[in-house]
Write an enzyme that holds these catalytic residues in place. Structure first.
Site, PDB file in Angstrom:
ATOM      1  N   LYS A  13     -27.946   5.059 -30.451  1.00  0.00           N
ATOM      2  CA  LYS A  13     -29.348   5.140 -30.020  1.00  0.00           C
ATOM      3  C   LYS A  13     -29.993   3.758 -29.945  1.00  0.00           C
ATOM      4  CE  LYS A  13     -30.887   7.911 -33.206  1.00  0.00           C
ATOM      5  NZ  LYS A  13     -29.630   8.018 -33.970  1.00  0.00           N
ATOM      6  N   ARG A  88     -38.845  13.802 -36.696  1.00  0.00           N
ATOM      7  CA  ARG A  88     -37.576  14.135 -37.336  1.00  0.00           C
ATOM      8  C   ARG A  88     -37.470  15.627 -37.655  1.00  0.00           C
ATOM      9  NH1 ARG A  88     -34.643   9.758 -39.136  1.00  0.00           N
ATOM     10  NH2 ARG A  88     -35.743   7.773 -39.270  1.00  0.00           N
ATOM     11  N   ARG A 123     -16.678   0.239 -40.164  1.00  0.00           N
ATOM     12  CA  ARG A 123     -17.460  -0.995 -40.264  1.00  0.00           C
ATOM     13  C   ARG A 123     -17.173  -1.723 -41.582  1.00  0.00           C
ATOM     14  NH1 ARG A 123     -23.346   0.837 -37.898  1.00  0.00           N
ATOM     15  NH2 ARG A 123     -23.507   1.815 -39.960  1.00  0.00           N
ATOM     16  N   ARG A 156     -19.977  -0.898 -46.823  1.00  0.00           N
ATOM     17  CA  ARG A 156     -21.245  -0.496 -47.426  1.00  0.00           C
ATOM     18  C   ARG A 156     -21.216   0.987 -47.788  1.00  0.00           C
ATOM     19  NH1 ARG A 156     -25.522  -2.473 -43.000  1.00  0.00           N
ATOM     20  NH2 ARG A 156     -24.276  -0.935 -41.898  1.00  0.00           N
ATOM     21  N   ARG A 167     -25.204  12.396 -44.288  1.00  0.00           N
ATOM     22  CA  ARG A 167     -26.244  12.007 -43.330  1.00  0.00           C
ATOM     23  C   ARG A 167     -26.205  12.914 -42.101  1.00  0.00           C
ATOM     24  NH1 ARG A 167     -25.077   5.929 -42.136  1.00  0.00           N
ATOM     25  NH2 ARG A 167     -26.922   6.126 -40.797  1.00  0.00           N
TER      26      ARG A 167
END
Length: 217
Positions: A13, A88, A123, A156, A167
């Site tokens: 996004k 949201r 990542r 992370r 999430r």
């Protein structure tokens, strides 16, 4: 061009929002940015939000909608706006609708769960510099080491698979229902209802941009 951009974490996004913003000459409106600006400026809504945040509570939808209405009065919103991370939830969408915030499109970038996990869990970060790598898309020259210092890279907490799945669960429970909400609104024949469009977020960035332009035409 007035739109909401939806999609799960890791759908791209941010990249596509920058493209839409530049293509149509519209501001990207983030509730986080609005809150920080209002608190810094010391506006009545900013003061109210500051008190709530300092008490460790969530800022109410009423305050957020007030900030949105204030922000939309700025001259840079004359040609439209792109909402980033808002609404949201269904109550926030209802509050926007009832307060007369106009929308042309609700655009969803669709990416499957396993692809999201592949993107985010790969990542790696060099903590001291903030340099980012990806095990698949942009791997370091030496596995697990920063290209410049040779120091260890870390994953992370937000990029661990179990965190990503949590999430995504929250997104499916709270935000994904907005798609049904806006689709039903359009089906009612209300002229104010935004048009819902879905594009695939799989493939080259440029290909996704072309799909978005076609969807918004």
């Amino acid at each position: 061009m007035r739109l909401i951009l939806l999609g799960p974490p890791g759908a791209g996004k941010g990249t596509q929002a920058t493209f839409v913003r530049e293509r149509f000459g519209i501001p990207q409106i983030s509730t986080g940015d609005m809150l920080r600006a209002a608190v810094k400026a010391g506006t009545p809504l900013g003061k109210a939000a500051k008190r709530v945040m300092e008490a460790g509570r969530l800022v109410s939808d009423d305050v957020i909608i007030g900030l949105v209405q204030e922000r939309l009065k700025h001259v840079d919103c004359k040609s439209g706006y792109l909402f980033d991370g808002f609404p949201r939830t269904i109550p926030q969408a209802e509050a926007m609708r009832n307060s007369g915030v106009d929308l042309d499109f609700v655009l969803e970038i669709d990416v499957g769960t396993e692809e999201i996990i592949r993107r985010l869990s790969g990542r790696r970060v060099h903590p001291a510099s903030g340099r980012n790598y990806h095990l698949v898309f942009s791997p370091p020259k030496v596995p697990g080491k920063d290209d410049f210092t040779g120091e260890p890279l870390i994953q992370r907490e937000d990029d661990r698979e179990e965190t990503i799945r949590k999430r995504l669960e929250i997104y499916q429970q709270q935000t994904r229902p907005l798609v049904e909400y806006y689709s039903q609104w359009a089906a009612q024949g209300d002229a104010r209802a935004p048009r819902y469009r879905k594009v695939s977020g799989i493939g080259a960035v440029e290909d996704i941009r072309k799909r978005i332009l076609a969807a918004l035409s």
